[in-house]
Design a protein around this motif. Structure first.
Motif, PDB file in Angstrom:
ATOM      1  N   GLU A 124      20.032  -9.848  -8.271  1.00 19.92           N
ATOM      2  CA  GLU A 124      20.113 -11.525  -8.990  1.00 19.92           C
ATOM      3  C   GLU A 124      19.160 -11.681  -9.493  1.00 19.92           C
ATOM      4  OE1 GLU A 124      22.922 -13.919  -8.004  1.00 19.92           O
ATOM      5  OE2 GLU A 124      24.483 -12.137  -6.941  1.00 19.92           O
ATOM      6  N   ASP A 125      18.751 -12.302 -10.602  1.00 15.71           N
ATOM      7  CA  ASP A 125      17.791 -13.429 -11.173  1.00 15.71           C
ATOM      8  C   ASP A 125      16.289 -13.074 -10.373  1.00 15.71           C
ATOM      9  OD1 ASP A 125      19.597 -14.606 -13.622  1.00 15.71           O
ATOM     10  OD2 ASP A 125      19.526 -16.136 -11.870  1.00 15.71           O
ATOM     11  N   PRO A 126      15.725 -11.619 -10.000  1.00 15.26           N
ATOM     12  CA  PRO A 126      14.053 -11.730  -9.233  1.00 15.26           C
ATOM     13  C   PRO A 126      13.305 -11.723  -9.718  1.00 15.26           C
ATOM     14  CG  PRO A 126      14.860  -9.722 -10.792  1.00 15.26           C
ATOM     15  CD  PRO A 126      16.171 -10.423 -10.232  1.00 15.26           C
ATOM     16  N   LEU A 127      12.337 -13.116  -8.777  1.00 17.30           N
ATOM     17  CA  LEU A 127      11.343 -13.837  -8.826  1.00 17.30           C
ATOM     18  C   LEU A 127       9.869 -12.547  -9.885  1.00 17.30           C
ATOM     19  CD1 LEU A 127      10.138 -15.227  -5.838  1.00 17.30           C
ATOM     20  CD2 LEU A 127      12.166 -15.957  -8.510  1.00 17.30           C
ATOM     21  N   ALA A 128      10.031 -11.639  -9.115  1.00 18.87           N
ATOM     22  CA  ALA A 128       9.428 -10.239 -10.501  1.00 18.87           C
ATOM     23  C   ALA A 128       9.359  -8.547 -10.105  1.00 18.87           C
ATOM     24  CB  ALA A 128       7.999 -10.862  -9.510  1.00 18.87           C
ATOM     25  N   VAL A 129       9.445  -8.228 -10.571  1.00 23.61           N
ATOM     26  CA  VAL A 129       9.875  -6.699 -10.357  1.00 23.61           C
ATOM     27  C   VAL A 129       7.868  -5.939 -10.515  1.00 23.61           C
ATOM     28  CG1 VAL A 129      10.886  -4.539 -11.403  1.00 23.61           C
ATOM     29  CG2 VAL A 129      12.012  -6.829 -12.168  1.00 23.61           C
ATOM     30  N   TYR A 130       7.626  -5.370  -9.601  1.00 23.76           N
ATOM     31  CA  TYR A 130       6.779  -4.248  -8.612  1.00 23.76           C
ATOM     32  C   TYR A 130       6.979  -3.141  -8.358  1.00 23.76           C
ATOM     33  CZ  TYR A 130       4.792  -9.255  -7.721  1.00 23.76           C
ATOM     34  OH  TYR A 130       4.650 -10.473  -8.271  1.00 23.76           O
ATOM     35  N   LEU A 131       6.076  -1.896  -9.767  1.00 26.69           N
ATOM     36  CA  LEU A 131       6.293  -1.326  -9.682  1.00 26.69           C
ATOM     37  C   LEU A 131       5.471  -0.237  -8.718  1.00 26.69           C
ATOM     38  CD1 LEU A 131       7.866   1.089 -12.150  1.00 26.69           C
ATOM     39  CD2 LEU A 131       5.063   1.730 -11.427  1.00 26.69           C
ATOM     40  N   HIS A 132       5.365   0.306  -7.927  1.00 26.99           N
ATOM     41  CA  HIS A 132       4.507   0.937  -6.935  1.00 26.99           C
ATOM     42  C   HIS A 132       3.836   2.293  -7.785  1.00 26.99           C
ATOM     43  CE1 HIS A 132       3.004   3.602  -3.799  1.00 26.99           C
ATOM     44  NE2 HIS A 132       2.453   2.641  -3.583  1.00 26.99           N
ATOM     45  N   ARG A 133       2.962   2.482  -8.271  1.00 27.15           N
ATOM     46  CA  ARG A 133       2.097   3.515  -9.256  1.00 27.15           C
ATOM     47  C   ARG A 133       3.159   5.301  -8.660  1.00 27.15           C
ATOM     48  NH1 ARG A 133      -2.077   2.885 -11.988  1.00 27.15           N
ATOM     49  NH2 ARG A 133      -2.173   4.978 -12.213  1.00 27.15           N
ATOM     50  N   GLU A 134       1.500   5.255  -7.755  1.00 25.54           N
ATOM     51  CA  GLU A 134       1.941   6.431  -6.759  1.00 25.54           C
ATOM     52  C   GLU A 134       3.258   6.763  -6.431  1.00 25.54           C
ATOM     53  OE1 GLU A 134      -0.937   8.517  -6.528  1.00 25.54           O
ATOM     54  OE2 GLU A 134      -1.870   6.717  -8.282  1.00 25.54           O
ATOM     55  N   PRO A 135       3.583   8.502  -5.808  1.00 25.57           N
ATOM     56  CA  PRO A 135       5.321   8.696  -5.466  1.00 25.57           C
ATOM     57  C   PRO A 135       4.608   8.579  -3.845  1.00 25.57           C
ATOM     58  CG  PRO A 135       3.929  10.380  -6.109  1.00 25.57           C
ATOM     59  CD  PRO A 135       2.953   9.106  -6.973  1.00 25.57           C
ATOM     60  N   ILE A 136       5.723   8.155  -3.485  1.00 23.99           N
ATOM     61  CA  ILE A 136       6.159   8.186  -2.146  1.00 23.99           C
ATOM     62  C   ILE A 136       7.189   9.324  -1.690  1.00 23.99           C
ATOM     63  CG2 ILE A 136       5.734   5.955  -1.761  1.00 23.99           C
ATOM     64  CD1 ILE A 136       8.929   5.139  -1.248  1.00 23.99           C
ATOM     65  N   ASP A 137       6.633   9.321   0.046  1.00 23.47           N
ATOM     66  CA  ASP A 137       7.965  10.487   0.474  1.00 23.47           C
ATOM     67  C   ASP A 137       9.481   9.660   1.231  1.00 23.47           C
ATOM     68  OD1 ASP A 137       8.794  11.812   2.460  1.00 23.47           O
ATOM     69  OD2 ASP A 137       7.982  12.118   4.232  1.00 23.47           O
ATOM     70  N   PHE A 138      10.624  10.139   0.050  1.00 19.48           N
ATOM     71  CA  PHE A 138      11.239   9.432   0.293  1.00 19.48           C
ATOM     72  C   PHE A 138      12.921   9.675   1.042  1.00 19.48           C
ATOM     73  CE2 PHE A 138      13.661   7.951  -4.215  1.00 19.48           C
ATOM     74  CZ  PHE A 138      12.752   7.127  -3.875  1.00 19.48           C
ATOM     75  N   ARG A 139      11.911  10.378   2.722  1.00 19.07           N
ATOM     76  CA  ARG A 139      12.459  10.093   3.975  1.00 19.07           C
ATOM     77  C   ARG A 139      12.187   8.264   4.445  1.00 19.07           C
ATOM     78  NH1 ARG A 139       9.593  15.115   6.079  1.00 19.07           N
ATOM     79  NH2 ARG A 139       8.122  14.298   4.797  1.00 19.07           N
ATOM     80  N   VAL A 140      11.248   7.867   3.807  1.00 17.85           N
ATOM     81  CA  VAL A 140      10.682   6.768   4.392  1.00 17.85           C
ATOM     82  C   VAL A 140      11.550   5.631   3.966  1.00 17.85           C
ATOM     83  CG1 VAL A 140       8.956   4.329   3.716  1.00 17.85           C
ATOM     84  CG2 VAL A 140       8.707   6.728   3.935  1.00 17.85           C
ATOM     85  N   GLY A 141      12.226   4.929   5.138  1.00 17.23           N
ATOM     86  CA  GLY A 141      13.799   3.770   4.782  1.00 17.23           C
ATOM     87  C   GLY A 141      12.761   2.695   4.297  1.00 17.23           C
ATOM     88  N   ILE A 142      14.340   1.046   5.003  1.00 13.16           N
ATOM     89  CA  ILE A 142      13.455   0.397   4.563  1.00 13.16           C
ATOM     90  C   ILE A 142      12.008  -0.387   5.707  1.00 13.16           C
ATOM     91  CG2 ILE A 142      14.223  -2.456   4.642  1.00 13.16           C
ATOM     92  CD1 ILE A 142      17.225  -0.680   4.035  1.00 13.16           C
ATOM     93  N   ASP A 143      11.978  -0.325   6.600  1.00 16.09           N
ATOM     94  CA  ASP A 143      11.456  -1.036   7.365  1.00 16.09           C
ATOM     95  C   ASP A 143       9.615  -0.224   6.918  1.00 16.09           C
ATOM     96  OD1 ASP A 143      12.916  -1.763   8.890  1.00 16.09           O
ATOM     97  OD2 ASP A 143      13.643  -0.450  10.370  1.00 16.09           O
ATOM     98  N   GLY A 144       9.834   1.388   6.261  1.00 14.29           N
ATOM     99  CA  GLY A 144       8.413   1.543   5.879  1.00 14.29           C
ATOM    100  C   GLY A 144       8.426   0.998   4.533  1.00 14.29           C
ATOM    101  N   LEU A 145       9.232   0.959   3.440  1.00 15.46           N
ATOM    102  CA  LEU A 145       9.214   0.706   1.840  1.00 15.46           C
ATOM    103  C   LEU A 145       8.680  -0.876   2.718  1.00 15.46           C
ATOM    104  CD1 LEU A 145      11.784   2.580  -0.223  1.00 15.46           C
ATOM    105  CD2 LEU A 145       9.484   3.051   0.461  1.00 15.46           C
TER     106      LEU A 145
END
Length: 118
Positions: free
Chosen positions: A5-26
């Protein structure tokens, strides 16, 4: 329910990450690698090394939410050759990226049609 809902902005992290990382890690990655606060209401977009999955992290004033999309037969066209480590996207560009478009070339993925076998 609208997810974004109406995000203030959208930021894309260009480098790939380990998808085992959850909310706290992100959230930690947003603070450390992106030098931003994850509590702003902005959307933070990540991909895995194979570029077949995308995670979107955001804060909605009551807690963090994490959204995941997995492609079945393609890869996300991730803008990797641009100079900035973090890219700012418009909401339209985010929707195009999630729909399979290369946001630098505006080319979509091929649509998949599955038929039920009786």
């Amino acid at each position: 329910m609208r997810m974004f809902e109406d995000p203030l902005a959208v930021y894309l992290h260009r480098e790939p990450i380990d998808f085992r990382v959850g909310i706290d890690g992100l959230a930690s990655r947003v603070e450390q690698a992106m030098a931003m606060s994850p509590l702003t209401g902005a959307l933070f977009v990540f991909t895995n090394r194979a570029r077949d999955k995308v995670k979107v992290l955001y804060w909605d004033q009551t807690g963090f939410a994490l959204w995941l999309k997995r492609l079945e037969a393609a890869r996300f066209a991730w803008p990797r050759k641009l100079p900035d480590a973090v890219l700012t996207l418009s909401q339209d560009q985010l929707q195009w990226l999630l729909a399979g478009y290369d946001i630098t070339l505006m080319r979509p993925h091929a649509a998949l049609v599955y038929k039920r076998v009786s």
